[in-house]
Design a protein around this motif. Structure first.
Motif, PDB file in Angstrom:
ATOM      1  N   VAL A  67      32.144 183.658  78.916  1.00  0.00           N
ATOM      2  CA  VAL A  67      32.273 182.820  80.397  1.00  0.00           C
ATOM      3  C   VAL A  67      32.283 181.333  79.768  1.00  0.00           C
ATOM      4  O   VAL A  67      30.982 180.350  78.999  1.00  0.00           O
ATOM      5  N   ALA A  93      32.199 177.343  85.495  1.00  0.00           N
ATOM      6  CA  ALA A  93      31.619 178.352  84.420  1.00  0.00           C
ATOM      7  C   ALA A  93      29.633 179.187  85.064  1.00  0.00           C
ATOM      8  O   ALA A  93      29.527 179.943  84.376  1.00  0.00           O
ATOM      9  N   LYS A  94      29.173 177.663  84.907  1.00  0.00           N
ATOM     10  CA  LYS A  94      27.746 178.305  85.305  1.00  0.00           C
ATOM     11  C   LYS A  94      27.375 178.776  86.260  1.00  0.00           C
ATOM     12  O   LYS A  94      26.612 179.697  86.389  1.00  0.00           O
ATOM     13  N   ALA A 151      27.954 182.647  85.088  1.00  0.00           N
ATOM     14  CA  ALA A 151      26.925 183.012  84.669  1.00  0.00           C
ATOM     15  C   ALA A 151      25.948 183.450  84.880  1.00  0.00           C
ATOM     16  O   ALA A 151      25.669 184.608  84.575  1.00  0.00           O
ATOM     17  N   VAL A 158      25.766 186.991  78.737  1.00  0.00           N
ATOM     18  CA  VAL A 158      26.693 186.245  79.011  1.00  0.00           C
ATOM     19  C   VAL A 158      26.273 185.383  78.035  1.00  0.00           C
ATOM     20  O   VAL A 158      25.447 184.584  77.395  1.00  0.00           O
ATOM     21  N   GLU A 160      27.750 181.402  76.962  1.00  0.00           N
ATOM     22  CA  GLU A 160      28.220 181.012  77.831  1.00  0.00           C
ATOM     23  C   GLU A 160      28.152 179.417  76.956  1.00  0.00           C
ATOM     24  O   GLU A 160      28.009 179.214  76.550  1.00  0.00           O
TER      25      GLU A 160
END
Length: 476
Positions: A29, A48-49, A52, A62, A64
């Motif tokens: 991610v 993205a946060k 995740a 994940v 990330e």
């Protein structure tokens, strides 16, 4: 269906925070927005946060990253490739700038500075197809979500770099991609089109729809993507329609609920359930307690499927055999059943002709419950009751429809069953007439207090006469 209350809570934990133990789930991610050589994008790191966090809640490990350079993305991709080897589910999510050059898609690190096709091909950008093949190639299920269809900020420079003998095809969005076996690829919008980044400080329309739908309890991923497309199209007033290509084999659930597991186990008895179902665990014990008295073979089979070496497997098998024997016995054991019950199809019309009022419907439900076909005696034939009637019909060899006809109803009444006594209705409270009055509506003085009549006077008792007079006077 019998409510597997504790099992549901236990299994929901095991398919959420601890689900990585159930099957191997790995996700990449990344959201790139702080570009150094073009205008930044405010939302990809936020996208993205959020993604995740959502994936971790359903058991993904994940890898990330946000605002990664070329070296940073390479480092994360190498880690993802190592951990995704042999994964049951590998998921790739990217939000940020992406470009298509000569129908090949690339993702852009934040330090990308593309002036020509050569810059793209010599490593300044990330080749999508090569990346997916190298990192997710041997995963059983591969899910790819690209929220990278923003307008290409380097398009003009790359086009101008072409020579007279060789032109460079640079599209506005990403080019179409075909998915291999066991793969789903989803773009934020149609090939060659651009997608919206959304309001600054929030999620893009595509990511927001993914967050809402793909991990909803019991949601199958392809059905979830249908909802994603509808949500994005509605939110953008038909200005953006996500596109995808899928070559998945079978149903994929990122967050299966207990009911879904039971249905899958019943439909595919040989299916392998997640390895987290450890025999002898507290989860197994609570699961068994919740279904040990069930009259539904599919629930017992779900236990056996999840715990093939479970400590209660012999009991589950014995109970299933007993239920199957009991289900077939009434065909010959119940006297006086009209042969028409085995041939005549029932419908809403035939059931209406029986004239079942609420009390008679409740009696039907109580009888079915007493015969081991669990249902609530509500007096209403809802979808649950229809399903129970269908199972009763199948067990007796009658045509299955979920509705009754007269001969089937008569056959049901003829079956020997001990009905549980219904609780006596609570007595209705006695309503007492109350007189309300306000301070503004005080009764007249005569109504407030009525004088008591003076007692009769006995002439022979002068003392009583005087007392009566005095008493009457005081009462006035």
């Amino acid at each position: 269906m019998r409510q597997l209350v504790f099992a549901l809570s236990a299994l929901s934990v095991f398919f959420s925070a601890d689900a990585a133990l159930a099957d191997k789930r790995v996700a990449f991610v990344v959201g790139n927005g702080a570009y150094k050589n073009v205008d930044p994008l405010p939302n990809p790191p936020i996208d993205a946060k959020a993604m995740a966090s959502t994936l971790r809640n359903v058991g993904f490990e994940v890898i990330e990253g946000s605002n990664l350079t070329r070296d940073g993305m390479t480092e994360r991709l190498l880690e993802f490739g190592r951990k995704a080897q042999g994964a049951d589910v590998a998921l790739f999510f990217y939000a940020g700038h992406g470009i298509s050059v000569n129908n090949i898609n690339y993702l852009l690190p934040i330090d990308a500075n593309l002036k020509s096709e050569m810059d793209v091909k010599l490593g300044a950008a990330i080749n999508v197809e090569t990346t997916l093949e190298q990192t997710m190639g041997d995963a059983k299920v591969k899910l790819v979500f690209l929220d990278a269809c923003r307008d290409n900020p380097f398009a003009a420079k790359i086009r101008s770099s072409g020579t007279a003998t060789r032109s460079v095809a640079v599209s506005s969005g990403l080019a179409e991609m075909k998915s291999g076996e066991g793969t789903l690829i989803a773009f934020a919008t149609s090939p060659g089109q651009t997608a919206l980044d959304g309001k600054s400080g929030g999620n893009s329309p595509f990511t927001r729809a993914l967050l809402t739908n793909i991990t909803a309890p019991g949601a199958e991923i392809q059905q979830a993507m249908t909802k994603v497309r509808a949500q994005v199209q509605d939110e953008t007033n038909k200005g953006q329609l996500p596109w995808g290509h899928t070559n998945l084999i079978g149903a994929v659930y990122l967050n299966p609920d207990v009911q879904t597991q039971v249905q899958v186990a019943a439909a595919t008895p040989t299916a392998t359930m997640p390895a987290t179902a450890v025999a002898g665990s507290d989860v197994e014990l609570e699961f068994w307690r919740s279904i040990k008295d069930s009259n539904r073979p599919e629930e017992l089979n779900a236990y056996i499927t999840m715990y093939p070496n479970g400590q209660f497997k012999p009991l589950a098998l014995a109970r299933i055999a007993a239920l199957q024997e009991a289900a077939t016995a009434p065909r010959t054991a119940t006297p006086g059943v009209d042969k028409a019950a085995f041939t005549e199809q029932a419908s809403q019309l035939t059931e209406d002709k029986i004239g079942l009022n609420q009390a008679k419907r409740r009696d039907v439900q109580r009888r079915l419950n007493g015969l081991g076909f669990d249902t609530k005696a509500t007096g209403t034939f809802d979808a649950g009751t229809r399903g129970v009637i269908t199972r009763w019909q199948a067990a007796r060899g009658y045509p299955t429809s979920g509705y009754l006809n007269k001969v089937q109803h008569t056959a049901l009444l003829a079956e020997p069953v001990t009905l549980a006594e219904e609780p006596a209705p609570a007595p209705k409270p006695v309503q007492r007439r109350q007189v309300q009055q306000t301070f503004d509506e005080a009764p007249p003085p005569a109504a407030r207090r009525q004088a008591a009549p003076a007692p009769a006077v006995d002439p022979a008792l002068p003392g009583r006469f005087i007392g009566g007079v005095v008493g009457g006077f005081l009462n006035r």
